[in-house]
Enzyme design. Structure first.
Site, short mmCIF file in Angstrom:
data_model
loop_
_atom_site.label_atom_id
_atom_site.label_comp_id
_atom_site.label_asym_id
_atom_site.label_seq_id
_atom_site.Cartn_x
_atom_site.Cartn_y
_atom_site.Cartn_z
N ILE A 142 14.62 7.08 -3.02
CA ILE A 142 15.66 6.08 -3.30
C ILE A 142 15.13 5.13 -4.39
O ILE A 142 14.15 4.59 -3.82
CB ILE A 142 16.11 5.34 -1.89
CG1 ILE A 142 16.59 6.30 -0.85
CG2 ILE A 142 17.38 4.20 -2.29
CD1 ILE A 142 17.05 5.56 0.35
N VAL B 205 2.20 14.22 -1.66
CA VAL B 205 3.01 13.59 -2.83
C VAL B 205 2.26 14.17 -4.06
O VAL B 205 3.14 14.64 -5.14
CB VAL B 205 3.09 12.25 -2.65
CG1 VAL B 205 3.78 11.57 -3.96
CG2 VAL B 205 3.51 11.50 -1.76
N GLU C 76 7.70 2.19 -7.52
CA GLU C 76 9.12 2.93 -6.89
C GLU C 76 9.00 3.58 -5.56
O GLU C 76 9.57 3.58 -4.84
CB GLU C 76 9.81 3.71 -8.13
CG GLU C 76 11.27 4.19 -7.66
CD GLU C 76 12.16 2.69 -7.18
OE1 GLU C 76 12.48 2.14 -8.42
OE2 GLU C 76 12.43 2.68 -6.13
N LYS D 265 6.74 -2.30 3.76
CA LYS D 265 7.82 -2.05 2.87
C LYS D 265 8.88 -3.43 2.86
O LYS D 265 9.01 -3.60 1.69
CB LYS D 265 8.78 -0.76 3.13
CG LYS D 265 7.59 0.49 2.87
CD LYS D 265 8.64 1.74 3.64
CE LYS D 265 7.44 2.95 3.45
NZ LYS D 265 7.89 3.94 4.44
P1 NDP Z 1 -2.24 12.98 1.60
O1 NDP Z 1 -3.27 12.63 2.83
O2 NDP Z 1 -1.40 14.36 1.64
O3 NDP Z 1 -3.11 13.15 0.26
C1 NDP Z 1 -4.02 12.31 -0.18
C2 NDP Z 1 -4.83 12.69 -1.37
O4 NDP Z 1 -5.61 11.87 -1.73
C3 NDP Z 1 -5.40 14.24 -1.24
O5 NDP Z 1 -5.34 14.97 -2.17
C4 NDP Z 1 -7.01 13.88 -1.01
O6 NDP Z 1 -7.87 14.88 -1.56
C5 NDP Z 1 -7.02 12.47 -1.86
N1 NDP Z 1 -7.98 11.60 -1.66
C6 NDP Z 1 -8.45 11.13 -0.46
N2 NDP Z 1 -9.58 10.36 -0.97
C7 NDP Z 1 -10.00 10.49 -1.94
C8 NDP Z 1 -10.69 9.77 -2.87
N3 NDP Z 1 -11.69 9.16 -2.57
N4 NDP Z 1 -10.94 10.14 -4.33
C9 NDP Z 1 -10.19 11.00 -4.71
N5 NDP Z 1 -9.03 11.74 -3.99
C10 NDP Z 1 -8.81 11.40 -2.79
O7 NDP Z 1 -1.44 11.80 1.36
P2 NDP Z 1 0.13 11.69 0.93
O8 NDP Z 1 0.31 12.67 -0.32
O9 NDP Z 1 1.20 12.01 1.95
O10 NDP Z 1 0.43 10.17 0.60
C11 NDP Z 1 -0.37 9.46 -0.51
C12 NDP Z 1 0.18 8.21 -0.81
O11 NDP Z 1 1.82 8.12 -0.72
C13 NDP Z 1 0.12 7.34 0.37
O12 NDP Z 1 -0.16 5.89 0.22
C14 NDP Z 1 1.42 7.36 1.31
O13 NDP Z 1 1.62 6.19 2.10
C15 NDP Z 1 2.31 7.50 0.10
N6 NDP Z 1 3.50 8.12 0.51
C16 NDP Z 1 3.70 9.09 1.09
C17 NDP Z 1 4.87 9.68 1.31
C18 NDP Z 1 4.98 10.98 2.16
O14 NDP Z 1 6.13 11.54 2.42
N7 NDP Z 1 3.93 11.64 2.49
C19 NDP Z 1 6.07 9.10 1.01
C20 NDP Z 1 6.05 7.89 0.27
C21 NDP Z 1 4.75 7.24 -0.02
P3 NDP Z 1 -7.95 16.03 -0.91
O15 NDP Z 1 -6.69 16.90 -1.23
O16 NDP Z 1 -8.93 16.97 -1.78
O17 NDP Z 1 -8.47 15.98 0.47
N1 HSE Z 2 5.22 7.82 6.28
C1 HSE Z 2 6.29 7.20 5.37
C2 HSE Z 2 7.46 7.37 6.27
C3 HSE Z 2 6.33 7.98 4.17
O1 HSE Z 2 7.58 8.21 7.11
O2 HSE Z 2 8.58 6.64 5.79
C4 HSE Z 2 7.14 7.11 3.33
O3 HSE Z 2 6.72 5.95 2.88
#
Ligand code: NDP
Ligand code: HSE
Length: 441
Positions: free
Chosen positions: A139, A17, A132, A208
């Site tokens: 959405i 994200v 959001e 959710k």
């Molecule tokens: P990822 O696992 O892809 O990314 C997580 C990020 O967090 C990485 O950049 C990681 O760093 C960083 N991170 C982890 N621990 C730490 C820390 N202690 N300090 C600083 N940075 C840290 O997760 P997503 O992007 O998929 O998801 C992020 C959030 O969004 C989650 O809560 C997820 O539930 C939510 N979400 C995700 C969706 C999706 O489709 N993926 C959709 C909707 C919500 P590094 O890159 O260096 O390892």
């Molecule tokens: N892991 C979640 C899903 C990401 O598959 O819907 C969106 O919250």
């Protein structure tokens, strides 16, 4: 022409994200600036592994693993908090609020678990949390329920809220791929959580639903109080039998206002084909909301994945930067100490039509035994289907599918237990809710 004002912003987390957010802010800064009336300038990106290659072209020196650099920078007012899990996500969010930042988050697990603490702290500090992206990815369901539908009492909500589960089911149903293959593909495409257990066991959808239930009904419910089941034990044969009978299986999160209170549950549910929810495919999400003034409103869009989720995060960052989010946040009093506006109804008393599958010996009298137990529990049979094509010649069993008229959850679960004890029934079988076309299940 005067130079446009700059608002300094930051990201914590630049994974799936966060990378999408960075790309929108860097590659389409003109768009963001037009809506915000100022440039959102990315000053810091805090990650865990700063040397990891990234898919967004961040200027030198912006990416760091030093959270203090951000916390001690008073010029940065808006932070997108895009790390998953509970800790250190919770501690980092509290540190951000305490250092004077407003926070945008996509982390529904964190809000569903620690919402009361985080929202109280934000209110005490005069800060804002915008979320959001935490429900249904791209959405705009949070804004719609809390603002656009504010003149309504929401009467019901039926949602496909987990993109990973819907992706897996669609691929199993349409392409015949195995559960494991489909899950691996959902992980590769960035839909699944770092640990996908909560995606497939119904927990993510329940988290959710808890957030939506707070917003739409004023419920004060912890997500673990919501009865839930996921798609992780669904067998491909049931998908086929359901399809033959005109149903698609969907993981539905349901909230309904009843005389007895608010009904909340997450269940794999058979949805009649041809209805909008049945046609939601891949990682798309959908929510059917019924309001007392507006009637039914249907939302459909990508519920997971990099750019759809980033779309919601950046919109929140703009709202926070221009001060809109602060007004909504203060007025909503989310997760406050106020008493709930509604109590939960007893799940055991909820009603639905049901699909049962039992693997039974193919011999006289079997149906009579099963029908007897269903009858004893006030369950009326609507139709019976025997799938001879799937007869197991080694055990002599055939799948027997029974569709019922509306019955109570407690009666169907008790009947299922008793039927499983019969000598002629050889597996645990299946029991699924069926969504009625006329609304309600
Ligand atoms: P990822 O696992 O892809 O990314 C997580 C990020 O967090 C990485 O950049 C990681 O760093 C960083 N991170 C982890 N621990 C730490 C820390 N202690 N300090 C600083 N940075 C840290 O997760 P997503 O992007 O998929 O998801 C992020 C959030 O969004 C989650 O809560 C997820 O539930 C939510 N979400 C995700 C969706 C999706 O489709 N993926 C959709 C909707 C919500 P590094 O890159 O260096 O390892
Ligand atoms: N892991 C979640 C899903 C990401 O598959 O819907 C969106 O919250």
């Amino acid at each position: 022409m005067a130079a446009m004002e700059k608002s300094l912003v930051a990201l914590v987390g630049m994974g799936t994200v966060g990378t999408g957010v960075a790309r929108l802010l860097l590659d389409h800064g003109d768009r963001t600036a037009r809506h915000a009336g100022r440039t959102l300038w990315v000053q810091h990106v805090v990650v865990k592994h700063p040397d990891k290659p990234r898919d967004a072209d961040m200027p030198q020196g912006v990416i760091t693993d030093d959270l203090q650099r951000l916390l001690q920078d008073p010029q940065v007012k808006v932070v997108a908090h895009l790390i998953g899990g509970l800790e250190p996500a919770r501690t980092i969010m509290l540190q951000l609020l305490e250092s004077g930042k407003d926070v945008v988050t996509a982390n529904k697990a964190l809000l569903a678990e620690h919402g009361p603490e985080l929202f109280d702290r934000a209110r005490d500090l005069g800060r804002t949390i915008a979320f959001e992206a935490s429900v249904a990815g791209g959405i705009p369901i949070i804004a719609n329920i809390s603002q656009c539908l504010a003149a309504n009492q929401v009467l019901s909500l039926e949602g496909i809220l987990n993109g990973t589960s819907n992706f897996i089911i669609t691929n199993m149903q349409e392409q015949g791929v195995s559960y494991d293959q489909a899950l691996r593909e959902a992980q590769r495409l960035g839909y699944a959580e770092a640990d996908p257990a909560f995606d497939v066991d119904g927990s993510d959808a329940a988290q959710k639903l808890a957030i939506l239930a707070h917003l739409a009904f004023g419920a004060r419910v912890h997500w673990q109080e919501i009865p839930r089941r996921g798609i992780d034990e669904i067998q491909v044969n049931d998908l086929r039998y359901a399809s033959d009978m005109g149903f698609s299986l969907k993981l539905l999160a349901i909230a309904r206002l009843r005389d007895a209170g608010l009904e909340l549950h997450v269940s794999p549910t058979l949805v009649p084909k041809g209805t909008p929810l049945a046609e939601v495919r891949s990682a798309f999400n959908a929510i059917n909301v019924v309001g007392d003034a507006v009637g039914p409103v249907f939302f459909h869009g990508q519920g997971a994945g990099q750019m759809p989720t980033a779309s919601a995060v950046v919109a929140d960052m703009i709202d926070v930067a221009v001060g809109r989010a602060a007004i909504t946040f203060a007025n909503l009093k989310l997760w406050s100490q106020q008493p709930p506006r509604v109590d939960l109804s007893d799940h055991a008393h909820t009603q639905s039509k049901y699909y049962f599958r039992f693997d039974v010996l193919d011999q006289p009298g079997v149906l009579a035994q099963i029908a007897g137990i269903l009858g004893k529990h006030h369950i009326s049979i609507a139709s019976v289907h025997q799938y001879d094509r799937d007869k197991d010649h080694a055990t002599g069993t055939v799948p027997l599918v029974i569709v019922t008229h509306r019955a109570q959850e407690q009666h169907t679960s008790q009947a299922q237990r008793e039927i499983q004890q019969l000598q002629v029934v050889k597996t645990t079988g299946e029991r699924l809710r069926i969504l009625s076309v006329e609304g309600g299940n």
